[in-house]
Design a protein around this motif. Sequence first.
Motif, short mmCIF file in Angstrom:
data_model
loop_
_atom_site.label_atom_id
_atom_site.label_comp_id
_atom_site.label_asym_id
_atom_site.label_seq_id
_atom_site.Cartn_x
_atom_site.Cartn_y
_atom_site.Cartn_z
N THR A 58 -3.17 10.07 -2.59
CA THR A 58 -2.47 10.81 -2.96
C THR A 58 -2.64 11.10 -4.70
OG1 THR A 58 -0.10 10.82 -3.42
CG2 THR A 58 -0.87 8.75 -3.66
N SER A 59 -2.08 12.40 -4.73
CA SER A 59 -2.17 12.87 -6.27
C SER A 59 -0.90 12.41 -7.06
CB SER A 59 -2.60 14.35 -6.12
OG SER A 59 -1.36 15.03 -5.41
N THR A 82 4.37 5.23 3.23
CA THR A 82 3.59 6.31 3.51
C THR A 82 4.08 7.81 3.22
OG1 THR A 82 1.87 7.44 4.73
CG2 THR A 82 3.79 6.25 5.88
N GLN A 83 3.56 8.72 2.82
CA GLN A 83 4.22 10.02 2.83
C GLN A 83 3.60 10.92 3.84
OE1 GLN A 83 4.01 11.68 -1.56
NE2 GLN A 83 2.32 10.08 -1.49
N ASN A 84 2.68 10.18 4.73
CA ASN A 84 2.04 10.91 6.03
C ASN A 84 3.10 10.71 7.09
OD1 ASN A 84 0.02 11.39 4.35
ND2 ASN A 84 -1.24 9.71 5.25
N PHE A 111 0.90 -1.22 -0.10
CA PHE A 111 -0.04 -0.06 0.02
C PHE A 111 0.92 1.09 0.27
CE2 PHE A 111 -2.29 3.54 2.03
CZ PHE A 111 -3.47 3.53 1.10
N PHE A 112 0.55 2.00 -1.04
CA PHE A 112 1.37 3.27 -1.00
C PHE A 112 0.44 4.41 -0.77
CE2 PHE A 112 3.15 6.99 -3.30
CZ PHE A 112 4.44 7.03 -2.94
N GLY A 113 0.62 5.23 0.11
CA GLY A 113 -0.42 6.35 0.75
C GLY A 113 -0.08 7.53 0.51
N GLY A 114 -0.99 8.50 0.70
CA GLY A 114 -0.44 10.10 1.15
C GLY A 114 -1.59 10.62 1.97
N ALA A 115 -1.76 11.99 1.79
CA ALA A 115 -2.36 12.67 2.87
C ALA A 115 -4.15 12.38 2.86
CB ALA A 115 -2.31 14.24 2.63
N GLY A 116 -4.46 11.98 1.73
CA GLY A 116 -6.00 11.67 1.57
C GLY A 116 -6.42 10.32 2.31
N VAL A 117 -5.54 9.71 2.89
CA VAL A 117 -5.73 8.44 3.69
C VAL A 117 -5.96 8.94 5.13
CG1 VAL A 117 -4.72 6.32 4.82
CG2 VAL A 117 -4.17 6.83 2.50
#
Length: 240
Positions: A194-195, A106-108, A24-30
């Motif tokens: 994430t965008s 994650t980028q978070n 799972f690769f995630g960003g702020a939208g998670v």
Amino acid sequence: MHEIRQEDVLKLKKIFESSRRAVFFGGAGVSTESGIPDFRSEDGLYRQKFKYPPETILSHTFFLRHTEEFFDFYREKMLFLDARPNAAHYKIAALESEGKLAGVITQNIDGLHQKAGSKTVLELHGSVHRNHCEACGMGYPVQKIVKSKGVPRCVCGGVIKPDVVLYEEPLDSRTTERAVGLIRAADNLIIGGTSLNVYPAAGLVQYFRGENIVVVNRGEIPVRGAVFIDAPIAQLFYQC
């Protein structure tokens, strides 16, 4: 409440069921459904008005030159310690415990994946929960930042810096290498919230060689060969 299409739920369920080493690769939208604002959406941090642009305040140069102003902004706008994991975080943790997911990238910086029970979490941009003295290296919990006034200082007198990657700073090379390894070995890649506008983190997707890429995001983003689902990720994962 967004209406979740059942065909999207079935698509995602099928991919979850077939996975043995998904990533799972995630960003702020998670984390937005946990009450943590993102950056680039209509209500995001970058649309708000401040004395300086947030990109400037969250830069290495600003941290060095305007340290007290940096911490004023950081305490008010970057720390959400009461936030709780949502259905997406919990589903991702469950997939790992079931042996279907190899890890989270994650980028978070909020630590919510760990709160939900995920074990293998690679934090590309660091974490608000880790802080260190720039002079002696001593580590401090986030409460030290919260309770301090002005510039937080170590017992040795040094400035305590959050272990988050600011603009102008490189990603941690060991974390990046581990992320590349996870993605290369993945059978399915699930991208969420994430965008894919933030580099070099977004560039990691190119290393995927597996079967399926699924993108769950509000607003379509161009990922070649991906199954795209336009939905709030926590609502969607709750039904999966």
